[in-house]
Write a protein that holds these residues in place. Structure first.
Motif, PDB file in Angstrom:
ATOM      1  N   CYS A 153       0.861  -1.184   0.000  1.00  0.00           N
ATOM      2  CA  CYS A 153       0.000   0.000   0.000  1.00  0.00           C
ATOM      3  C   CYS A 153       0.901   1.240   0.000  1.00  0.00           C
ATOM      4  O   CYS A 153       2.006   1.218   0.556  1.00  0.00           O
ATOM      5  CB  CYS A 153      -0.907  -0.007   1.227  1.00  0.00           C
TER       6      CYS A 153
ATOM      7  N   TYR B  43       1.055   3.960   1.563  1.00  0.00           N
ATOM      8  CA  TYR B  43       1.394   4.645   2.806  1.00  0.00           C
ATOM      9  C   TYR B  43       2.215   3.777   3.749  1.00  0.00           C
ATOM     10  O   TYR B  43       2.622   4.224   4.821  1.00  0.00           O
ATOM     11  CB  TYR B  43       0.119   5.079   3.547  1.00  0.00           C
ATOM     12  N   CYS B  44       2.470   2.525   3.390  1.00  0.00           N
ATOM     13  CA  CYS B  44       2.947   1.537   4.365  1.00  0.00           C
ATOM     14  C   CYS B  44       4.373   1.087   4.076  1.00  0.00           C
ATOM     15  O   CYS B  44       4.713   0.706   2.946  1.00  0.00           O
ATOM     16  CB  CYS B  44       1.999   0.335   4.367  1.00  0.00           C
TER      17      CYS B  44
ATOM     18  N   SER C 189      -9.765  -4.149   7.950  1.00  0.00           N
ATOM     19  CA  SER C 189      -9.171  -2.825   7.791  1.00  0.00           C
ATOM     20  C   SER C 189      -9.784  -2.124   6.581  1.00  0.00           C
ATOM     21  O   SER C 189      -9.775  -2.657   5.478  1.00  0.00           O
ATOM     22  CB  SER C 189      -7.654  -2.938   7.614  1.00  0.00           C
TER      23      SER C 189
ATOM     24  N   GLN D 211      -9.488   1.752   6.071  1.00  0.00           N
ATOM     25  CA  GLN D 211      -8.574   2.870   5.789  1.00  0.00           C
ATOM     26  C   GLN D 211      -9.275   4.064   5.146  1.00  0.00           C
ATOM     27  O   GLN D 211      -8.972   5.197   5.471  1.00  0.00           O
ATOM     28  CB  GLN D 211      -7.375   2.436   4.939  1.00  0.00           C
ATOM     29  N   SER D 212     -10.230   3.847   4.244  1.00  0.00           N
ATOM     30  CA  SER D 212     -11.022   4.955   3.715  1.00  0.00           C
ATOM     31  C   SER D 212     -12.309   4.400   3.121  1.00  0.00           C
ATOM     32  O   SER D 212     -12.315   3.300   2.562  1.00  0.00           O
ATOM     33  CB  SER D 212     -10.252   5.730   2.642  1.00  0.00           C
TER      34      SER D 212
ATOM     35  N   MET E 221      -4.398   4.917  -2.200  1.00  0.00           N
ATOM     36  CA  MET E 221      -3.753   4.069  -1.196  1.00  0.00           C
ATOM     37  C   MET E 221      -3.286   2.730  -1.775  1.00  0.00           C
ATOM     38  O   MET E 221      -2.515   2.022  -1.147  1.00  0.00           O
ATOM     39  CB  MET E 221      -4.720   3.788  -0.042  1.00  0.00           C
TER      40      MET E 221
ATOM     41  N   ARG F 120      -5.228   0.026  -2.230  1.00  0.00           N
ATOM     42  CA  ARG F 120      -5.749  -0.996  -1.331  1.00  0.00           C
ATOM     43  C   ARG F 120      -6.260  -2.240  -2.051  1.00  0.00           C
ATOM     44  O   ARG F 120      -6.423  -3.295  -1.439  1.00  0.00           O
ATOM     45  CB  ARG F 120      -6.877  -0.413  -0.479  1.00  0.00           C
TER      46      ARG F 120
ATOM     47  N   ASP G   9     -10.059  -0.050  10.893  1.00  0.00           N
ATOM     48  CA  ASP G   9      -9.112   1.056  10.987  1.00  0.00           C
ATOM     49  C   ASP G   9      -9.491   2.093   9.942  1.00  0.00           C
ATOM     50  O   ASP G   9      -9.924   1.751   8.834  1.00  0.00           O
ATOM     51  CB  ASP G   9      -7.678   0.591  10.701  1.00  0.00           C
TER      52      ASP G   9
ATOM     53  N   ILE H 287      -7.935   5.795   8.209  1.00  0.00           N
ATOM     54  CA  ILE H 287      -6.933   6.845   8.072  1.00  0.00           C
ATOM     55  C   ILE H 287      -7.620   8.088   7.511  1.00  0.00           C
ATOM     56  O   ILE H 287      -8.301   8.007   6.482  1.00  0.00           O
ATOM     57  CB  ILE H 287      -5.790   6.418   7.127  1.00  0.00           C
TER      58      ILE H 287
ATOM     59  N   TYR I 226      -3.376  10.655   8.937  1.00  0.00           N
ATOM     60  CA  TYR I 226      -2.285  10.208   8.068  1.00  0.00           C
ATOM     61  C   TYR I 226      -0.974  10.843   8.508  1.00  0.00           C
ATOM     62  O   TYR I 226      -0.883  12.041   8.753  1.00  0.00           O
ATOM     63  CB  TYR I 226      -2.561  10.566   6.606  1.00  0.00           C
TER      64      TYR I 226
END
Length: 430
Positions: free
Chosen positions: A156, A158-159, A258, A260-261, A270, A272, A298, A300, A331
């Motif tokens: 992803c 951001y990870c 999860s 995330q959005s 992202m 995903r 989760d 973000i 974020y």
């Protein structure tokens, strides 16, 4: 010697720290609290965000300041991705996200010799095998974790974790089943399957067994234990998954998916791999197969280029999903990831405002879920006594408190009578 361990981050880190605790005790050492005098301090680090890195550095400085003569040893994901930055903080031993027993060998060597600082980080993650550690938790616990998978292949934007943990490696099914049986024989009443990306379990094993097959094997091997799952990739949840999982009487109806959005444009940035429609389908399938399951997630907020309209869309989606609990994160740019270099970074005050708005929705959803539980009778695994009441968790992972005597590690039927901010109040059924 006395050793203190502080753990940051996920359940995998917690599992690995517990394994180090057990090994240190087996070797004749004693454990100390992190803020107490000790001969050595271990910090097991997380690097999921830049904020995580900062917390790690602060803990390292704190350990060095409170015990200048002690050995300070650092392991985990932050030490894996940036060992030089860790070493520059005056650390005696730096290791990465693998080789926990070798790390303890080196720690003992440092204590014996007080030699020069050592940086021993395995960079050849692609050649790693699954690291086998003894299962279980601290003495007196009711719940044990079992790590069955390590690594991630999703990348992803951001990870940083795929770089910190390497490719997917799986504990073979026969070994997982054997370790689960050992934990049942040791008296644990609940087992939590943990991993960095659990849904990928088996993709590196001969025959490519599926995570669903592992769940079935473990549940059937330990009928006297509740089995709880770690975080699931939403696309894992299919009609077949729900049909077979709902047939396992000791599988807890609690699923962490999860998100995330809730905005498709943000999910695409992202990387995903799913959209909101597919995610919502997973929730609908779970609710059709399990009676009012606990579904947690989760989120973000303030991801690069997230507009107010996109955030509002995400919040509306969250409300529609009706989660039982949510973890909300602003974020945080992580150096080394594509998202950190994206245009349109959201200002900090905007992110903070969005966190507050999302938290309010999350609180409302959680309270609505808790109030739906009132009047039901559920089996509760009691863990500890606090403020005069025993507390534990229902299968859906809701915290329940009740009056009683000597309830540690007992599963008792409880009638839920009221909801409060932390969970539910109940009364034991004789």
């Amino acid at each position: 010697m006395k050793v203190a361990i502080c753990t940051l981050g996920c359940k995998v880190n917690q599992y690995e720290s517990q394994a180090m605790e057990r090994e240190l005790l087996r070797r004749g050492h004693a454990l100390a609290e992190f803020d107490a005098p000790a001969d050595a301090y271990i910090i097991n680090t997380c690097t999921v965000t830049a904020v995580s890195d900062k917390k790690c550095r602060n803990l390292i400085r704190r350990a060095r300041k409170q015990a200048p003569e002690a050995v300070v040893a650092v392991c985990g994901c932050y030490a894996q991705t940036d060992p030089q930055a860790v070493a520059e903080l005056g650390v005696d031993l730096v290791s990465g996200s693998a080789g926990r027993m070798d790390f303890l060998d080196r720690l003992e060597g440092q204590l014996a010799s007080r030699g020069a600082p050592v940086v021993a980080v395995d960079r050849a993650m692609a050649r790693r095998e699954f690291e086998r550690l003894s299962p279980g938790g601290p003495a007196g616990r009711t719940r044990a974790m079992l790590k069955v998978e390590d690594g991630c292949a999703y990348f992803c934007t951001y990870c940083i974790i795929p770089y910190a943990r390497g490719p997917v490696r799986s504990l073979p099914m026969a070994e997982a089943v054997d370790q689960a049986r050992q934990l049942q024989e040791a008296g644990y009443r609940e087992l939590v399957l943990t991993g960095i990306e659990l849904s990928s379990w088996g993709r590196d094993l001969a025959g490519r067994p599926t995570y669903l097959e592992l769940i079935e094997a473990v549940c059937r091997a330990v009928p006297g234990m509740r089995v709880r799952l770690g975080s699931l990739e939403p696309r894992t949840v299919t009609p077949e998954f729900c049909r077979r999982a709902s047939a396992l009487p000791n599988l807890c109806p609690h699923f962490h998916l999860s998100l995330q959005s809730g905005c498709d444009a943000t999910l695409a940035r992202m990387r995903r791999g799913y959209d909101s429609k597919r995610y919502e389908q997973s929730i609908q399938l779970l609710r059709a197969a399990f009676p009012d399951p606990g579904i947690t997630t989760d989120l973000i907020v303030g991801f690069p280029q997230e507009t107010q309209e996109e955030f509002d869309q995400s919040l509306a989606f969250v409300s529609r999903c009706g989660f039982s609990a949510m973890h909300i994160f602003p974020y945080s740019p992580r150096p080394g990831t594509p998202a950190a270099d994206m245009d349109g970074q959201v200002p900090k005050p905007v992110k903070e405002a969005r966190v507050q708005a999302a938290a309010q929705v999350a609180d409302e959803l959680r309270q609505a879920y808790l109030e739906r539980q009132v009047g039901r009778t559920v089996p509760v695994l009691f863990e500890e006594q606090r403020d005069g009441l025993w507390q534990g968790h229902a299968p859906n992972y809701v915290l329940v408190r009740a009056e009683g005597e000597g309830l540690h590690n007992q599963v008792r039927s409880v009638r839920l009578i009221a909801a409060d901010n932390d969970g539910l109040l109940g009364e034991l059924i004789p």
